[in-house]
Design an enzyme around this catalytic site. Structure first.
Site, PDB file in Angstrom:
ATOM      1  N   LYS A  50     -18.870 -12.405  -4.722  1.00  0.00           N
ATOM      2  CA  LYS A  50     -17.907 -13.185  -5.527  1.00  0.00           C
ATOM      3  C   LYS A  50     -18.205 -14.673  -5.382  1.00  0.00           C
ATOM      4  O   LYS A  50     -18.220 -15.414  -6.362  1.00  0.00           O
ATOM      5  CB  LYS A  50     -16.471 -12.915  -5.045  1.00  0.00           C
ATOM      6  CG  LYS A  50     -15.950 -11.547  -5.419  1.00  0.00           C
ATOM      7  CD  LYS A  50     -14.669 -11.221  -4.665  1.00  0.00           C
ATOM      8  CE  LYS A  50     -14.383  -9.729  -4.739  1.00  0.00           C
ATOM      9  NZ  LYS A  50     -13.396  -9.277  -3.759  1.00  0.00           N
ATOM     10  N   GLN A  94      -8.747 -10.177   0.536  1.00  0.00           N
ATOM     11  CA  GLN A  94      -9.536  -8.959   0.393  1.00  0.00           C
ATOM     12  C   GLN A  94      -8.839  -7.760   1.037  1.00  0.00           C
ATOM     13  O   GLN A  94      -8.337  -7.856   2.158  1.00  0.00           O
ATOM     14  CB  GLN A  94     -10.932  -9.179   1.020  1.00  0.00           C
ATOM     15  CG  GLN A  94     -11.882  -8.023   0.894  1.00  0.00           C
ATOM     16  CD  GLN A  94     -12.276  -7.727  -0.544  1.00  0.00           C
ATOM     17  OE1 GLN A  94     -12.413  -8.627  -1.369  1.00  0.00           O
ATOM     18  NE2 GLN A  94     -12.444  -6.455  -0.864  1.00  0.00           N
ATOM     19  N   ASP A 117      -5.928 -11.566  -8.386  1.00  0.00           N
ATOM     20  CA  ASP A 117      -6.099 -10.111  -8.284  1.00  0.00           C
ATOM     21  C   ASP A 117      -5.074  -9.382  -9.153  1.00  0.00           C
ATOM     22  O   ASP A 117      -5.249  -8.198  -9.459  1.00  0.00           O
ATOM     23  CB  ASP A 117      -5.884  -9.657  -6.832  1.00  0.00           C
ATOM     24  CG  ASP A 117      -7.177  -9.495  -6.055  1.00  0.00           C
ATOM     25  OD1 ASP A 117      -8.206  -9.181  -6.685  1.00  0.00           O
ATOM     26  OD2 ASP A 117      -7.147  -9.671  -4.830  1.00  0.00           O
TER      27      ASP A 117
HETATM   28  N1  GUN Z   1     -10.707  -4.234  -2.393  1.00  0.00           N
HETATM   29  C1  GUN Z   1     -11.348  -3.472  -3.312  1.00  0.00           C
HETATM   30  N2  GUN Z   1     -11.268  -4.047  -4.529  1.00  0.00           N
HETATM   31  C2  GUN Z   1     -10.551  -5.172  -4.383  1.00  0.00           C
HETATM   32  C3  GUN Z   1     -10.133  -6.191  -5.289  1.00  0.00           C
HETATM   33  O1  GUN Z   1     -10.387  -6.157  -6.504  1.00  0.00           O
HETATM   34  N3  GUN Z   1      -9.409  -7.214  -4.732  1.00  0.00           N
HETATM   35  C4  GUN Z   1      -9.082  -7.257  -3.415  1.00  0.00           C
HETATM   36  N4  GUN Z   1      -8.361  -8.287  -2.980  1.00  0.00           N
HETATM   37  N5  GUN Z   1      -9.458  -6.332  -2.548  1.00  0.00           N
HETATM   38  C5  GUN Z   1     -10.191  -5.299  -3.037  1.00  0.00           C
END
Ligand code: GUN
Length: 283
Positions: A50, A94, A117
């Protein structure tokens, strides 16, 4: 029949290129804060991807990497600071978090306008109500983008989603319902699953079980979207048995190179939208 393979990597690269051009043309510098607690190897890879993508597009992005033993109070304090920091346009924590931290408390503490998110109750609620102001979770948003690119119409299609997570299954069910699909959400307690999935025009596998979906689970010509990221003997694979299922499906996403790259592109798209809304408010 051999399925057409949906190239998520190419679609994501195209999206990111367009976004980078918009950012450069306006001289903008949107900023994404990524918070990671602990050393889960998959999460580390996702977050670095990312950050790399954000920086390559002219955005700012830092990973706030906290140790595994960080307390919930310490994490909430950092989120509070990032909420207050005007430089921060998008803020994500995350998942999964270590077991001693309540993910709902953390998700709810993120300001809705920075919740890129889209997991918080405010944005999830807006999506549920089909309100266009919703910040939509990146993975479902990426899946919808691919479906709308590949299929002439979604209205009336029967979509079966395997998995009811907050990250994929639940928001995707709202998104597809908002597009007039007939939506069935299956989960670990669902009975006669293959019987159900055989009725799907669109089948989404988001259950975290390597190669669970077999050829005889799939209707001839169906669109199959694989959200799984699993490792078997070090090799990446999805929740769909790709080699089998591609012989029956009409369209299929590969792993890797399908849904994964779209998630990153849509997270950055959300960050840019959040930035635009925030600077608009300051005017
Ligand atoms: N864990 C797996 N996919 C995601 C996501 O799209 N965002 C976050 N914050 N954690 C994740």
């Amino acid at each position: 029949m051999t399925a057409k393979i949906i190239d998520g990597k190419a679609a994501a690269a195209e999206l990111r290129q367009k976004l980078a051009e918009r950012i450069a043309a306006r001289g903008d510098k949107p900023y994404l804060a990524v918070v990671l607690v602990g050393d889960d190897p998959a999460s580390l890879i996702y977050d670095r991807n990312k950050q790399k993508a954000a920086l390559s597009m002219g955005m700012g992005c830092d990973i706030y990497h906290l140790p595994e033993q960080t307390t919930q109070a310490e994490l909430l304090e950092l989120v509070g600071k990032l909420n207050e920091d005007e430089k921060v346009n998008g803020l994500m924590v995350q998942m999964p978090l270590p077991a001693h931290i309540d993910p709902s408390a953390v998700i709810e503490s993120i300001r809705p306008e920075k919740d890129v998110d889209g997991f918080g109750p405010y944005n999830a609620g807006l999506l549920h109500e089909n309100d266009p102001r919703a910040m939509v979770a990146a993975t479902p948003k990426g899946i919808l983008y691919l479906l709308q690119k590949e299929l002439p119409s979604l209205a009336g299609k029967h979509a079966v989603i395997i998995g009811r997570s907050k990250i994929v299954g639940r928001p995707l069910s709202s998104l597809l319902l908002n597009c007039d699909c007939t939506v069935t959400v299956a989960h670990s307690k669902t009975q006669n699953l293959p019987e159900l999935t055989r009725q799907a025009d669109i089948l989404v596998a988001a259950c975290g079980r390597p190669r669970m979906v077999k050829k005889d689970w799939v209707k001839e010509g169906a669109t199959v979207i694989d959200v799984g990221i699993n490792r078997i003997d070090g090799k990446l694979c999805g929740d769909v048995d790709f080699d089998e299922v591609k012989e029956r499906a009409g369209l299929i996403t590969p792993v890797p190179g399908g849904v994964g790259p779209m998630t990153v592109a849509m997270l950055l798209d959300n960050t840019y939208s959040a930035y635009l809304k925030q600077i608009d408010k300051l005017k």
